[in-house]
Write an enzyme that holds these catalytic residues in place. Structure first.
Site, PDB file in Angstrom:
ATOM      1  N   SER A 220       0.828  -1.211   0.000  1.00  0.00           N
ATOM      2  CA  SER A 220       0.000   0.000   0.000  1.00  0.00           C
ATOM      3  C   SER A 220       0.852   1.246   0.000  1.00  0.00           C
ATOM      4  O   SER A 220       0.364   2.329  -0.260  1.00  0.00           O
ATOM      5  CB  SER A 220      -0.866   0.040   1.262  1.00  0.00           C
ATOM      6  OG  SER A 220      -1.659  -1.098   1.341  1.00  0.00           O
TER       7      SER A 220
ATOM      8  N   HIS B 248      -1.254  -2.750  -7.229  1.00  0.00           N
ATOM      9  CA  HIS B 248      -1.970  -2.405  -6.002  1.00  0.00           C
ATOM     10  C   HIS B 248      -3.474  -2.604  -6.205  1.00  0.00           C
ATOM     11  O   HIS B 248      -4.169  -1.742  -6.747  1.00  0.00           O
ATOM     12  CB  HIS B 248      -1.640  -0.950  -5.636  1.00  0.00           C
ATOM     13  CG  HIS B 248      -2.165  -0.516  -4.311  1.00  0.00           C
ATOM     14  ND1 HIS B 248      -2.441   0.787  -4.000  1.00  0.00           N
ATOM     15  CD2 HIS B 248      -2.473  -1.229  -3.191  1.00  0.00           C
ATOM     16  CE1 HIS B 248      -2.889   0.864  -2.766  1.00  0.00           C
ATOM     17  NE2 HIS B 248      -2.915  -0.339  -2.261  1.00  0.00           N
TER      18      HIS B 248
ATOM     19  N   GLU C  68      -3.902  -0.001  -9.154  1.00  0.00           N
ATOM     20  CA  GLU C  68      -2.887   1.040  -9.335  1.00  0.00           C
ATOM     21  C   GLU C  68      -1.591   0.311  -9.721  1.00  0.00           C
ATOM     22  O   GLU C  68      -1.126  -0.560  -8.987  1.00  0.00           O
ATOM     23  CB  GLU C  68      -2.703   1.757  -7.978  1.00  0.00           C
ATOM     24  CG  GLU C  68      -2.495   3.229  -8.044  1.00  0.00           C
ATOM     25  CD  GLU C  68      -2.391   3.852  -6.629  1.00  0.00           C
ATOM     26  OE1 GLU C  68      -2.339   3.144  -5.611  1.00  0.00           O
ATOM     27  OE2 GLU C  68      -2.364   5.095  -6.572  1.00  0.00           O
TER      28      GLU C  68
ATOM     29  N   ASN D 264      -3.395   5.962  -1.469  1.00  0.00           N
ATOM     30  CA  ASN D 264      -3.272   6.107  -0.017  1.00  0.00           C
ATOM     31  C   ASN D 264      -2.771   7.471   0.422  1.00  0.00           C
ATOM     32  O   ASN D 264      -2.989   7.867   1.563  1.00  0.00           O
ATOM     33  CB  ASN D 264      -2.409   4.986   0.551  1.00  0.00           C
ATOM     34  CG  ASN D 264      -3.216   3.712   0.614  1.00  0.00           C
ATOM     35  OD1 ASN D 264      -4.357   3.724   1.048  1.00  0.00           O
ATOM     36  ND2 ASN D 264      -2.654   2.625   0.140  1.00  0.00           N
TER      37      ASN D 264
HETATM   38  P1  NAD Z   1      -3.227  -9.415   6.238  1.00  0.00           P
HETATM   39  O1  NAD Z   1      -2.634  -9.151   7.559  1.00  0.00           O
HETATM   40  O2  NAD Z   1      -4.682  -9.698   6.141  1.00  0.00           O
HETATM   41  O3  NAD Z   1      -2.458 -10.648   5.529  1.00  0.00           O
HETATM   42  C1  NAD Z   1      -1.069 -10.728   5.419  1.00  0.00           C
HETATM   43  C2  NAD Z   1      -0.692 -12.186   5.288  1.00  0.00           C
HETATM   44  O4  NAD Z   1       0.703 -12.282   4.997  1.00  0.00           O
HETATM   45  C3  NAD Z   1      -0.918 -13.004   6.576  1.00  0.00           C
HETATM   46  O5  NAD Z   1      -1.763 -14.098   6.289  1.00  0.00           O
HETATM   47  C4  NAD Z   1       0.488 -13.476   6.964  1.00  0.00           C
HETATM   48  O6  NAD Z   1       0.509 -14.769   7.537  1.00  0.00           O
HETATM   49  C5  NAD Z   1       1.181 -13.450   5.613  1.00  0.00           C
HETATM   50  N1  NAD Z   1       2.648 -13.393   5.683  1.00  0.00           N
HETATM   51  C6  NAD Z   1       3.425 -12.686   6.545  1.00  0.00           C
HETATM   52  N2  NAD Z   1       4.731 -12.913   6.266  1.00  0.00           N
HETATM   53  C7  NAD Z   1       4.771 -13.759   5.213  1.00  0.00           C
HETATM   54  C8  NAD Z   1       5.817 -14.375   4.479  1.00  0.00           C
HETATM   55  N3  NAD Z   1       7.098 -14.148   4.774  1.00  0.00           N
HETATM   56  N4  NAD Z   1       5.503 -15.204   3.462  1.00  0.00           N
HETATM   57  C9  NAD Z   1       4.202 -15.450   3.149  1.00  0.00           C
HETATM   58  N5  NAD Z   1       3.156 -14.911   3.820  1.00  0.00           N
HETATM   59  C10 NAD Z   1       3.438 -14.069   4.833  1.00  0.00           C
HETATM   60  O7  NAD Z   1      -2.813  -8.178   5.315  1.00  0.00           O
HETATM   61  P2  NAD Z   1      -3.557  -7.605   4.016  1.00  0.00           P
HETATM   62  O8  NAD Z   1      -4.530  -6.581   4.439  1.00  0.00           O
HETATM   63  O9  NAD Z   1      -3.999  -8.745   3.144  1.00  0.00           O
HETATM   64  O10 NAD Z   1      -2.348  -6.825   3.334  1.00  0.00           O
HETATM   65  C11 NAD Z   1      -1.425  -7.474   2.488  1.00  0.00           C
HETATM   66  C12 NAD Z   1      -0.754  -6.435   1.624  1.00  0.00           C
HETATM   67  O11 NAD Z   1      -1.738  -5.786   0.818  1.00  0.00           O
HETATM   68  C13 NAD Z   1      -0.050  -5.332   2.428  1.00  0.00           C
HETATM   69  O12 NAD Z   1       1.108  -4.957   1.750  1.00  0.00           O
HETATM   70  C14 NAD Z   1      -1.080  -4.224   2.432  1.00  0.00           C
HETATM   71  O13 NAD Z   1      -0.499  -2.967   2.590  1.00  0.00           O
HETATM   72  C15 NAD Z   1      -1.668  -4.388   1.040  1.00  0.00           C
HETATM   73  N6  NAD Z   1      -3.009  -3.833   0.836  1.00  0.00           N
HETATM   74  C16 NAD Z   1      -3.969  -3.975   1.795  1.00  0.00           C
HETATM   75  C17 NAD Z   1      -5.249  -3.466   1.550  1.00  0.00           C
HETATM   76  C18 NAD Z   1      -6.334  -3.642   2.557  1.00  0.00           C
HETATM   77  O14 NAD Z   1      -7.401  -3.036   2.385  1.00  0.00           O
HETATM   78  N7  NAD Z   1      -6.161  -4.456   3.565  1.00  0.00           N
HETATM   79  C19 NAD Z   1      -5.540  -2.818   0.344  1.00  0.00           C
HETATM   80  C20 NAD Z   1      -4.546  -2.715  -0.634  1.00  0.00           C
HETATM   81  C21 NAD Z   1      -3.279  -3.238  -0.368  1.00  0.00           C
END
Ligand code: NAD
Length: 285
Positions: A120, A141, A153, A191
Site C-alpha cells: 500500500s 496495487h 494502481e 493512499n
Molecule cells: P493481512 O494481515 O490480512 O495478511 C497478510 C498475510 O501475509 C498473513 O496471512 C500473513 O501470515 C502473511 N505473511 C506474513 N509474512 C509472510 C511471508 N514471509 N511469506 C508469506 N506470507 C506471509 O494483510 P492484508 O490486508 O492482506 O495486506 C497485504 C498487503 O496488501 C499489504 O502490503 C497491504 O499494505 C496491502 N493492501 C492492503 C489493503 C487492505 O485493504 N487491507 C488494500 C490494498 C493493499
C-alpha cells in the site's frame, strides 16, 4: 499455461488469488501461516458461493476456479516451476518482511518472471533493490475487496521496464480490472489521498467531536461516500492504516502525516478492525 503465485493469503491475498483463478490462471497461494491459508481458502469458497447465488458464476465455473488454486506454506515450493509468469506479493505491510520475500523470490523463480508487490505504501524501487531484476519489479496495487473493486494502481519503480508495465496492464485488463499507472512515491496516489482522510476521521473521534457512527454518517450522507472512513479503516485493517501513515510520515512530512494516537492505541490493543472482530465497530461472523 502460465502460472501466478500469490504470496500472503490474508485480506488481499485470497481476493487476488480468487480473481486470477476465476480468469483461468493456475494459482499458487502461499502463506507462512497454515491458519491464514485455511482461512483464505474458506473465504474464497464462501465468496464464490455467493457469486453462484447471485448468478454471476455457474456451479461448474466455481468448481473449476477452486480447482485452479493450490496452497502451500513454503515459498520454496516455487523452486523449479519454470512456467511462473507473475508473482503478486500480498504479505504483511512490513518492509523487512517484503524485502526478504523479494530476495527469496529472485533466487527461486524463473529469471523471466515478473515480481509484483501489492504494498500500500512501501517504495517499489526499494523493494526492487532486493533483486537482481529491478526492470521486472513493479507495484500491482489491488483494492479491497479485490473481487469487487475495479481499480489496480500500477506502480512504476525507478528501474521498471516499459515492456513489463505494458504486459501487466494487459494482464490487469484481462482480469476485468482498470489499471492506472502511477510513479513510485510514498502512498502512491490512492493512499496519499485516502489515509490522511481516515486519520483525520480518527482524530475527530479521539477529540470527542463525534462518535464513529457520527463521523461516518457525515461522510456518507454529506459527501456521498459509499462507506464511512472509519468503517473503511476497519475493512482495510487498522494495522495496515497505521503502517501506511508511518510511511507517509517518514517519506513526506513528519507533522502533516502524524498517525492519530488513538489509531496507535487501538493497534497496540489488538483492535485491528474486521479481521480481529473489533475496531471502530464490532463484527460477529
Ligand atoms: P493481512 O494481515 O490480512 O495478511 C497478510 C498475510 O501475509 C498473513 O496471512 C500473513 O501470515 C502473511 N505473511 C506474513 N509474512 C509472510 C511471508 N514471509 N511469506 C508469506 N506470507 C506471509 O494483510 P492484508 O490486508 O492482506 O495486506 C497485504 C498487503 O496488501 C499489504 O502490503 C497491504 O499494505 C496491502 N493492501 C492492503 C489493503 C487492505 O485493504 N487491507 C488494500 C490494498 C493493499
Amino acid at each position: 499455461m502460465s502460472r501466478v503465485a500469490v504470496i500472503g493469503a490474508g485480506t488481499m491475498g485470497n481476493g487476488i488469488a480468487h480473481v486470477f483463478a476465476q480468469n483461468g490462471w493456475q494459482t499458487l497461494l502461499i502463506d507462512v501461516s497454515p491458519e491464514s491459508l485455511k482461512k483464505g481458502k474458506a473465504t474464497i469458497e464462501k465468496n464464490t458461493e455467493r457469486q453462484v447465488g447471485k448468478g454471476t458464476l455457474t456451479e461448474d465455473q466455481r468448481h473449476a476456479l477452486l480447482g485452479r488454486i493450490t496452497t502451500s506454506s513454503k515459498l520454496e515450493m516455487l523452486k523449479g516451476l519454470d512456467d511462473i509468469e507473475l508473482v503478486v506479493e500480498a504479505a504483511t505491510e512490513n518492509p523487512e518482511v517484503k524485502f526478504q520475500i523479494f530476495e527469496d523470490l529472485d533466487r527461486i523463480t524463473p529469471a523471466g518472471a515478473v515480481l509484483a508487490s501489492n504494498t500500500s505504501s512501501i517504495s517499489i524501487s526499494e523493494i526492487a533493490k532486493q533483486t537482481n531484476r529491478p526492470e521486472r519489479v513493479l507495484g500491482m496495487h489491488f483494492m479491497n475487496p479485490v473481487p469487487v473493486m475495479k481499480l489496480v494502481e500500477i506502480i512504476k519503480g525507478r528501474g521498471t521496464g516499459d515492456g513489463v508495465v505494458a504486459r501487466v496492464v494487459e494482464i490487469t485488463k484481462a482480469l476485468g480490472k482498470t489499471p492506472v499507472i502511477v510513479t513510485d512515491a510514498p502512498g502512491f496516489v490512492s493512499n496519499r489521498v485516502l489515509m490522511p482522510m481516515i486519520n483525520e476521521a480518527i482524530f475527530c473521534v479521539q477529540d470527542g467531536i463525534a462518535t464513529p457512527e457520527g463521523v461516518d454518517a457525515v461522510m456518507k450522507l454529506g459527501m456521498n461516500h459509499p462507506i464511512g472512513p472509519l468503517a473503511l479503516a476497519d475493512l482495510i485493517g487498522l494495522d495496515v492504516c497505521l503502517a501506511i501513515m508511518n510511511v507517509l510520515q517518514d517519506g513526506l512530512d513528519q507533522r502533516k502525516y502524524r498517525p492519530a494516537p488513538l489509531l496507535e492505541e487501538m493497534v497496540a490493543a489488538g483492535k485491528l478492525g474486521r479481521k480481529s472482530g473489533a475496531g471502530f465497530y464490532v463484527y460477529r461472523d
